[in-house]
Design an enzyme around this catalytic site. Sequence first.
Site, PDB file in Angstrom:
ATOM      1  N   LYS A  30      69.277  19.576  28.634  1.00 50.60           N
ATOM      2  CA  LYS A  30      69.649  20.960  28.344  1.00 50.60           C
ATOM      3  C   LYS A  30      71.056  21.194  28.876  1.00 50.60           C
ATOM      4  O   LYS A  30      71.336  20.943  30.038  1.00 50.60           O
ATOM      5  CB  LYS A  30      68.668  21.923  29.019  1.00 50.60           C
ATOM      6  CG  LYS A  30      68.979  23.374  28.734  1.00 50.60           C
ATOM      7  CD  LYS A  30      67.930  24.293  29.307  1.00 50.60           C
ATOM      8  CE  LYS A  30      68.169  24.648  30.741  1.00 50.60           C
ATOM      9  NZ  LYS A  30      69.392  25.424  31.015  1.00 50.60           N
ATOM     10  N   LEU A  58      72.507  28.686  25.476  1.00 46.74           N
ATOM     11  CA  LEU A  58      73.563  29.680  25.692  1.00 46.74           C
ATOM     12  C   LEU A  58      73.016  31.105  25.604  1.00 46.74           C
ATOM     13  O   LEU A  58      73.765  32.064  25.780  1.00 46.74           O
ATOM     14  CB  LEU A  58      74.705  29.466  24.687  1.00 46.74           C
ATOM     15  CG  LEU A  58      75.412  28.108  24.816  1.00 46.74           C
ATOM     16  CD1 LEU A  58      76.546  27.984  23.800  1.00 46.74           C
ATOM     17  CD2 LEU A  58      75.948  27.869  26.217  1.00 46.74           C
ATOM     18  N   LYS A  59      71.741  31.235  25.302  1.00 47.29           N
ATOM     19  CA  LYS A  59      71.053  32.547  25.346  1.00 47.29           C
ATOM     20  C   LYS A  59      71.878  33.674  24.713  1.00 47.29           C
ATOM     21  O   LYS A  59      72.260  34.638  25.370  1.00 47.29           O
ATOM     22  CB  LYS A  59      70.726  32.931  26.792  1.00 47.29           C
ATOM     23  CG  LYS A  59      69.814  31.958  27.510  1.00 47.29           C
ATOM     24  CD  LYS A  59      69.413  32.508  28.874  1.00 47.29           C
ATOM     25  CE  LYS A  59      68.568  31.564  29.672  1.00 47.29           C
ATOM     26  NZ  LYS A  59      69.288  30.390  30.185  1.00 47.29           N
ATOM     27  N   LEU A  60      72.093  33.546  23.388  1.00 47.07           N
ATOM     28  CA  LEU A  60      72.907  34.556  22.715  1.00 47.07           C
ATOM     29  C   LEU A  60      72.207  35.914  22.700  1.00 47.07           C
ATOM     30  O   LEU A  60      70.975  35.991  22.572  1.00 47.07           O
ATOM     31  CB  LEU A  60      73.197  34.108  21.270  1.00 47.07           C
ATOM     32  CG  LEU A  60      74.418  33.204  21.095  1.00 47.07           C
ATOM     33  CD1 LEU A  60      74.343  31.945  21.907  1.00 47.07           C
ATOM     34  CD2 LEU A  60      74.624  32.868  19.626  1.00 47.07           C
ATOM     35  N   HIS A  61      73.001  36.969  22.800  1.00 49.35           N
ATOM     36  CA  HIS A  61      72.489  38.345  22.749  1.00 49.35           C
ATOM     37  C   HIS A  61      73.664  39.243  22.391  1.00 49.35           C
ATOM     38  O   HIS A  61      74.501  39.546  23.234  1.00 49.35           O
ATOM     39  CB  HIS A  61      71.896  38.728  24.126  1.00 49.35           C
ATOM     40  CG  HIS A  61      71.213  40.058  24.128  1.00 49.35           C
ATOM     41  ND1 HIS A  61      70.491  40.522  25.199  1.00 49.35           N
ATOM     42  CD2 HIS A  61      71.126  41.028  23.187  1.00 49.35           C
ATOM     43  CE1 HIS A  61      69.989  41.714  24.935  1.00 49.35           C
ATOM     44  NE2 HIS A  61      70.366  42.044  23.712  1.00 49.35           N
ATOM     45  N   ASP A  62      73.738  39.651  21.118  1.00 52.03           N
ATOM     46  CA  ASP A  62      74.871  40.478  20.673  1.00 52.03           C
ATOM     47  C   ASP A  62      74.435  41.164  19.377  1.00 52.03           C
ATOM     48  O   ASP A  62      73.268  41.052  18.973  1.00 52.03           O
ATOM     49  CB  ASP A  62      76.110  39.585  20.469  1.00 52.03           C
ATOM     50  CG  ASP A  62      77.414  40.342  20.689  1.00 52.03           C
ATOM     51  OD1 ASP A  62      77.512  41.506  20.237  1.00 52.03           O
ATOM     52  OD2 ASP A  62      78.333  39.773  21.296  1.00 52.03           O
ATOM     53  N   ILE A  63      75.354  41.827  18.708  1.00 51.08           N
ATOM     54  CA  ILE A  63      74.985  42.471  17.448  1.00 51.08           C
ATOM     55  C   ILE A  63      74.654  41.372  16.421  1.00 51.08           C
ATOM     56  O   ILE A  63      75.163  40.251  16.533  1.00 51.08           O
ATOM     57  CB  ILE A  63      76.100  43.415  16.916  1.00 51.08           C
ATOM     58  CG1 ILE A  63      77.405  42.653  16.689  1.00 51.08           C
ATOM     59  CG2 ILE A  63      76.316  44.581  17.873  1.00 51.08           C
ATOM     60  CD1 ILE A  63      78.464  43.475  15.943  1.00 51.08           C
ATOM     61  N   PRO A  64      73.789  41.696  15.441  1.00 53.81           N
ATOM     62  CA  PRO A  64      73.331  40.651  14.513  1.00 53.81           C
ATOM     63  C   PRO A  64      74.450  39.852  13.860  1.00 53.81           C
ATOM     64  O   PRO A  64      74.389  38.620  13.786  1.00 53.81           O
ATOM     65  CB  PRO A  64      72.518  41.441  13.479  1.00 53.81           C
ATOM     66  CG  PRO A  64      71.996  42.610  14.242  1.00 53.81           C
ATOM     67  CD  PRO A  64      73.088  42.980  15.213  1.00 53.81           C
ATOM     68  N   ASN A  65      75.509  40.522  13.417  1.00 57.28           N
ATOM     69  CA  ASN A  65      76.566  39.799  12.703  1.00 57.28           C
ATOM     70  C   ASN A  65      77.265  38.779  13.607  1.00 57.28           C
ATOM     71  O   ASN A  65      77.571  37.659  13.176  1.00 57.28           O
ATOM     72  CB  ASN A  65      77.579  40.805  12.133  1.00 57.28           C
ATOM     73  CG  ASN A  65      78.574  40.127  11.233  1.00 57.28           C
ATOM     74  OD1 ASN A  65      78.189  39.447  10.279  1.00 57.28           O
ATOM     75  ND2 ASN A  65      79.855  40.246  11.572  1.00 57.28           N
ATOM     76  N   THR A 119      62.504  33.310  33.797  1.00 56.06           N
ATOM     77  CA  THR A 119      61.515  32.927  34.823  1.00 56.06           C
ATOM     78  C   THR A 119      61.957  33.386  36.221  1.00 56.06           C
ATOM     79  O   THR A 119      61.197  33.292  37.168  1.00 56.06           O
ATOM     80  CB  THR A 119      61.264  31.408  34.808  1.00 56.06           C
ATOM     81  OG1 THR A 119      62.504  30.732  34.612  1.00 56.06           O
ATOM     82  CG2 THR A 119      60.322  31.016  33.686  1.00 56.06           C
ATOM     83  N   ARG A 181      58.368  23.459  39.410  1.00 55.50           N
ATOM     84  CA  ARG A 181      58.579  23.017  40.792  1.00 55.50           C
ATOM     85  C   ARG A 181      57.400  22.172  41.246  1.00 55.50           C
ATOM     86  O   ARG A 181      56.258  22.459  40.877  1.00 55.50           O
ATOM     87  CB  ARG A 181      58.680  24.225  41.738  1.00 55.50           C
ATOM     88  CG  ARG A 181      59.916  25.078  41.568  1.00 55.50           C
ATOM     89  CD  ARG A 181      61.173  24.351  42.027  1.00 55.50           C
ATOM     90  NE  ARG A 181      62.363  25.175  41.948  1.00 55.50           N
ATOM     91  CZ  ARG A 181      63.136  25.318  40.860  1.00 55.50           C
ATOM     92  NH1 ARG A 181      62.825  24.702  39.738  1.00 55.50           N
ATOM     93  NH2 ARG A 181      64.222  26.076  40.896  1.00 55.50           N
ATOM     94  N   GLY A 210      65.264  21.420  36.199  1.00 56.33           N
ATOM     95  CA  GLY A 210      66.629  21.250  36.702  1.00 56.33           C
ATOM     96  C   GLY A 210      66.611  20.626  38.076  1.00 56.33           C
ATOM     97  O   GLY A 210      66.483  19.410  38.233  1.00 56.33           O
ATOM     98  N   ARG A 211      66.710  21.492  39.089  1.00 58.42           N
ATOM     99  CA  ARG A 211      66.933  21.016  40.455  1.00 58.42           C
ATOM    100  C   ARG A 211      65.886  20.035  40.963  1.00 58.42           C
ATOM    101  O   ARG A 211      66.220  19.148  41.748  1.00 58.42           O
ATOM    102  CB  ARG A 211      67.068  22.232  41.392  1.00 58.42           C
ATOM    103  CG  ARG A 211      68.401  22.931  41.209  1.00 58.42           C
ATOM    104  CD  ARG A 211      68.425  24.338  41.722  1.00 58.42           C
ATOM    105  NE  ARG A 211      67.734  25.259  40.834  1.00 58.42           N
ATOM    106  CZ  ARG A 211      67.746  26.579  40.975  1.00 58.42           C
ATOM    107  NH1 ARG A 211      68.404  27.131  41.973  1.00 58.42           N
ATOM    108  NH2 ARG A 211      67.113  27.354  40.109  1.00 58.42           N
TER     109      ARG A 211
HETATM  110  O1  C5P Z   1      66.818  24.196  38.580  1.00 57.42           O
HETATM  111  P1  C5P Z   1      65.760  24.835  37.717  1.00 57.42           P
HETATM  112  O2  C5P Z   1      64.615  23.893  37.366  1.00 57.42           O
HETATM  113  O3  C5P Z   1      65.284  26.167  38.263  1.00 57.42           O
HETATM  114  O4  C5P Z   1      66.536  25.132  36.348  1.00 57.42           O
HETATM  115  C1  C5P Z   1      65.948  25.857  35.288  1.00 57.42           C
HETATM  116  C2  C5P Z   1      66.888  25.888  34.129  1.00 57.42           C
HETATM  117  O5  C5P Z   1      66.267  26.594  33.067  1.00 57.42           O
HETATM  118  C3  C5P Z   1      68.224  26.577  34.394  1.00 57.42           C
HETATM  119  O6  C5P Z   1      69.199  25.864  33.668  1.00 57.42           O
HETATM  120  C4  C5P Z   1      68.054  27.969  33.822  1.00 57.42           C
HETATM  121  O7  C5P Z   1      69.253  28.478  33.312  1.00 57.42           O
HETATM  122  C5  C5P Z   1      67.064  27.723  32.684  1.00 57.42           C
HETATM  123  N1  C5P Z   1      66.210  28.850  32.312  1.00 57.42           N
HETATM  124  C6  C5P Z   1      65.354  29.475  33.191  1.00 57.42           C
HETATM  125  N2  C5P Z   1      64.558  30.512  32.771  1.00 57.42           N
HETATM  126  C7  C5P Z   1      64.607  30.926  31.496  1.00 57.42           C
HETATM  127  C8  C5P Z   1      65.472  30.300  30.602  1.00 57.42           C
HETATM  128  C9  C5P Z   1      66.261  29.249  31.031  1.00 57.42           C
HETATM  129  O8  C5P Z   1      65.279  29.071  34.352  1.00 57.42           O
HETATM  130  N3  C5P Z   1      63.790  31.869  31.078  1.00 57.42           N
END
Ligand code: C5P
Length: 232
Positions: A30, A58-65, A119, A181, A210-211
């Site tokens: 990702k 990139l989680k877009l959020h703007d006007i439809p166009n 989340t 986690r 991620g982490r």
């Molecule tokens: O490090 P960690 O496992 O918390 O990373 C979670 C990844 O998922 C991050 O890149 C975060 O931007 C993304 N994410 C999220 N919750 C969402 C959508 C995306 O944590 N609802």
Amino acid sequence: MNKTIVALDFTNEEEALYFLDQFDKPINVKVGMELFYSAGPQIIEKIKEKGHSIFLDLKLHDIPNTVKSAMRNLAKLDVDIVNLHCAGGKEMMKAAIEGLEEGKIGDKRPLCIGVTQLTSTSKEIMNNDLLIEGEVIDAVLHYAKNAKDSGLDGVVCSVLESKRIHEICGDEFLTVTPGIRFSSDSKDDQKRVATPSIAKEEGSSYIVVGRSITKSQDPYNTYYEIEKTMRG
Ligand code: C5P
């Protein structure tokens, strides 16, 4: 396709590519705002050259166009999955799909999934900061239904909501779940978290980690341990 998507939340291209060098086979990654805004669109080409599948977050959020035009351009990057915020509404989500169709390379457009509630959002944050009343699950289910009605392929949600979404939107509708986690890990900024084995039980289509992988002592083995759990 593997069930685990590794969040490449690195500051720059060098760090991200160095991390990927330890994986000898293609994995799912990702690319989020942190890396994309630092490295630019060429990072996508470099990761694709290594054969990995890419979720461009990139989680877009703007006007439809605007969302339609932006999605048309993202489709040209030939990534596997893109996303937007369901909070932008159905008209915006439908426009996103139109943009992806217009920009797609070949026959298949990138999959498009909608963020329901982050989340990192708790009930308190949702009720008090966002002024959305009720339980998180109700807001998440409402957004998931809107996403499905608008032609999206799935949603981003927490593991805790995955089963209910599949009951309502069907098994084919993807639930992509971050907030993963191990029990021994710190939650960091995340609130609605679960372990990989719970994600498997609850039917997450894909988990985003991620982490727990990138900061582990042995990312390679941690990745494959998690993947093994998800495959059961
Ligand atoms: O490090 P960690 O496992 O918390 O990373 C979670 C990844 O998922 C991050 O890149 C975060 O931007 C993304 N994410 C999220 N919750 C969402 C959508 C995306 O944590 N609802």
